[in-house]
Design an enzyme around this catalytic site. Structure first.
Site, PDB file in Angstrom:
ATOM      1  N   CYS A   1      13.511  -0.943  -0.539  1.00  0.00           N
ATOM      2  CA  CYS A   1      13.042  -1.727   0.402  1.00  0.00           C
ATOM      3  C   CYS A   1      12.960  -3.295  -0.031  1.00  0.00           C
ATOM      4  O   CYS A   1      14.129  -3.819   0.431  1.00  0.00           O
ATOM      5  CB  CYS A   1      11.623  -1.257   0.537  1.00  0.00           C
TER       6      CYS A   1
ATOM      7  N   GLU B   1      11.157   7.325  -2.465  1.00  0.00           N
ATOM      8  CA  GLU B   1      10.218   8.009  -3.619  1.00  0.00           C
ATOM      9  C   GLU B   1       9.042   8.655  -3.005  1.00  0.00           C
ATOM     10  O   GLU B   1       8.636   9.549  -3.694  1.00  0.00           O
ATOM     11  CB  GLU B   1       9.666   6.854  -4.567  1.00  0.00           C
TER      12      GLU B   1
ATOM     13  N   HIS C   1      11.568   3.852   1.722  1.00  0.00           N
ATOM     14  CA  HIS C   1      10.833   4.432   0.339  1.00  0.00           C
ATOM     15  C   HIS C   1      11.151   5.737   0.190  1.00  0.00           C
ATOM     16  O   HIS C   1      10.156   6.538   0.325  1.00  0.00           O
ATOM     17  CB  HIS C   1       9.478   3.886   0.562  1.00  0.00           C
TER      18      HIS C   1
HETATM   19  N1  GLN Z   1       8.173  -7.525   1.920  1.00  0.00           N
HETATM   20  C1  GLN Z   1       9.047  -6.816   2.626  1.00  0.00           C
HETATM   21  C2  GLN Z   1       9.151  -6.765   4.066  1.00  0.00           C
HETATM   22  O1  GLN Z   1       7.860  -6.636   4.509  1.00  0.00           O
HETATM   23  C3  GLN Z   1       9.674  -5.514   1.929  1.00  0.00           C
HETATM   24  C4  GLN Z   1       8.447  -4.608   1.730  1.00  0.00           C
HETATM   25  C5  GLN Z   1       8.384  -3.585   1.194  1.00  0.00           C
HETATM   26  O2  GLN Z   1       9.277  -3.780  -0.002  1.00  0.00           O
HETATM   27  N2  GLN Z   1       7.682  -2.486   1.129  1.00  0.00           N
HETATM   28  O3  GLN Z   1       9.880  -6.420   4.566  1.00  0.00           O
END
Ligand code: GLN
Length: 537
Positions: free
Chosen positions: A380, A514, A512
């Site tokens: 992410c 994970e 994500h």
């Molecule tokens: N801050 C980034 C976004 O909002 C990544 C978010 C995250 O890593 N979950 O797109």
């Protein structure tokens, strides 16, 4: 019709109720029963999405896009179930629903009160969470008995158990049995006795008393607790400290908790086959180690990235390696010799994150991995930071930023934003529940590292982010050698990037993954990353 197991806690918080509930779920599943879970969180937030991971731990995202308590991660991993938003209910949600109904006139002129209206809404949430085809619903109440904010939930449990009747629902109470005052030789039962009294005051009777201890529960302590808490001695179950949370199910099973519960609830019991779970647990003791470094913003609290640590552990165990995972606070890499800190690791992970703090440290770490050909897995924010690093250091756009780093009053040239908000999003959007959330599809490019890892063309993964790789920058990134190896099949948003030409394992995903790794079914991307890290040795 589901049976119900309620799990409450006493004496202190953080005793591991979530792991105990998850372990019990695993044991019941291994007996051939269908289980599901519900976590009640008595705080006022609607969900965990707006809560600081440093204080609260990871925000666990479900397939259907709910931002939930990290205990749902334990439940999914141990019992190998997939849960949704109905499995995490907060006071904020309950009151939100009650107030909404009041505005609709649904209470027909009644005075809306905690009893019956709030408590009824809690009881409805229990029924909602259990769904069809479930044999057992495990309901865990966050916090400890006596908390003011937990009282409506306790009252709802009391009424629910009464309405269900004997043999349909039971209550497990987890307490701390400290031994510290006497050097551990004598376990002190008084706090547990008080906790049991508190439960009785609330009209609840526990069916099993679970005792978190450093070691085994002594016979003296067991007899004393049985006498004072009105629970038979064999129903006083020890939950001793274990090196690995995945060993908790064995401890509960050894003491017959699963069998006694099935008998009490009139459920068929068959000896659970825990051999695969045992093999997984044994693999943790492997000799060969794989050394991974994770650079994040909340590294002081390992719970802030709970699922990531677990996913790495699952993959390492599957490859017969012992995971050494070190967390580094991203900010500390912003000055000084970052290379000296990172040297010697077999792989780097940059996990999800928010905001500018520490971002430059993450970028430095990614540059180190890219230039040194050290395996890199970006999750992410780890993808977004990798894109900025590449834009700055390979594409020559020194001023590249993510739109997330601009302050509200700053007039940012949008051309600098290689990671950006899309047209339909504005900075004015409210914070809670408005990210791109939940399961999203992604099509992988043939011959890419990601496609090889997954062994599939079309995948889906859970998301939680607001920003995207700027579609206008994709062509430049590709021309400079970054491969866009996964895209959303319809809107073509960048989902996976990699550097596959360079002969290194460098993959980052907007998702994500994970959250979907399970002990006995490690996630393919993590397996592939661990393979690369082990080759790096
Ligand atoms: N801050 C980034 C976004 O909002 C990544 C978010 C995250 O890593 N979950 O797109």
């Amino acid at each position: 019709m589901s049976k119900y197991i309620f799990i409450t806690g006493g004496v202190v918080s953080s005793l591991g109720k979530g792991v105990v509930s998850a372990s019990l779920g695993l044991l019941l599943r291994a007996c051939g029963l269908q289980v599901t879970f519900l976590k009640f969180d008595p705080y006022l937030n609607r969900d965990a999405g707006t809560m600081n991971p440093y204080q609260h731990g990871e925000v666990f995202v479900t397939e259907d896009g709910a931002e939930t308590d990290l205990d749902l991660g334990h439940y999914e991993r141990f019992a190998d179930v997939t849960l949704g938003r109905r499995s995490n209910v907060t006071t904020g949600q309950i009151y939100g629903a009650v107030l909404e109904r009041e505005r609709q006139g649904a209470y027909e002129g009644a005075t809306v009160q905690v009893i019956p209206h709030v408590v009824d809404a809690i009881k409805d949430a229990i029924l909602d969470a259990s769904g069809d085809d479930v044999d057992v619903t495990l309901v865990e109440l966050g916090g400890t008995i006596g908390d003011i904010e937990g009282m409506p939930f306790i009252e709802a449990i009391r009424q629910f158990m009464l309405e269900k009747g004997k043999g349909e629902a039971l209550l497990l109470h987890l307490v701390l049995l400290p031994g510290l005052l006497t050097g551990g030789s004598e376990l002190k039962t008084k706090p547990a006795q008080h906790s049991a009294q508190k439960l009785r005051e609330c009209g609840l009777h526990m069916d099993f008393l679970l005792c978190r201890t450093e070691g085994p529960v002594t016979k003296e302590a067991r007899d004393k607790l049985a006498l004072h808490t009105n629970v038979r001695a064999e129903r006083v179950i020890g939950v001793p400290d274990v090196k690995l949370i995945y060993n908790v199910p064995f401890k509960l099973h050894e003491q017959g908790l699963d069998r006694m519960i099935c008998t009490e609830l009139g459920l068929p019991y068959s000896e659970p086959d825990l051999s695969a779970w045992q093999a997984f647990s044994d693999a943790m003791g492997a000799e060969q180690e794989v050394r991974i470094v994770a650079v994040g913003k909340y590294s002081g609290n390992a719970d802030a990235y709970k699922s990531l640590g677990e996913a790495l552990l699952h993959a390492a165990a599957a490859r017969g390696a012992r995971l050494v995972l070190d967390w580094i606070e991203a900010e500390t890499l912003e000055s000084g010799d970052a290379e000296a800190v990172l040297r010697g690791y077999d792989g780097l992970v940059v996990p999800g994150g928010f905001g500018l703090r520490g971002a430059m440290g993450k970028i430095r770490a990614i540059q180190w991995a890219r230039e040194g050909k050290v395996p890199y897995l970006g999750l992410c924010y780890g993808l977004q930071c990798a894109v900025i690093e590449f834009a700055r250091n390979v594409c020559g756009a020194q001023d590249a930023i993510s739109a997330e780093w601009a302050t509200d009053d700053e007039d940012v040239d949008l051309d600098r934003c290689w990671v950006t908000l899309l047209d339909n999003q504005g900075k004015a959007t409210p914070l809670g529940g408005t990210l791109r959330l939940g399961s999203q599809p992604c099509r992988l490019e043939p011959g890419s590292l990601a496609r090889d890892a997954y062994g599939a063309d079309l995948i889906d993964e859970r998301h939680r982010h607001r920003y995207e790789v700027n579609p206008d920058k994709v062509r430049v990134l590709e021309n400079c050698g970054l491969r866009i190896s996964g895209r959303h099949p319809e809107n073509r948003l960048v989902e996976v990037i990699e550097l596959s030409e360079s002969g290194q394992w460098f993959v980052a995903t907007q998702a994500h993954p994970e959250f979907k790794s399970r002990p006995l079914r490690p996630h393919p991307l993590f397996l592939s990353f661990i393979d690369a890290a082990m080759e790096q040795k």
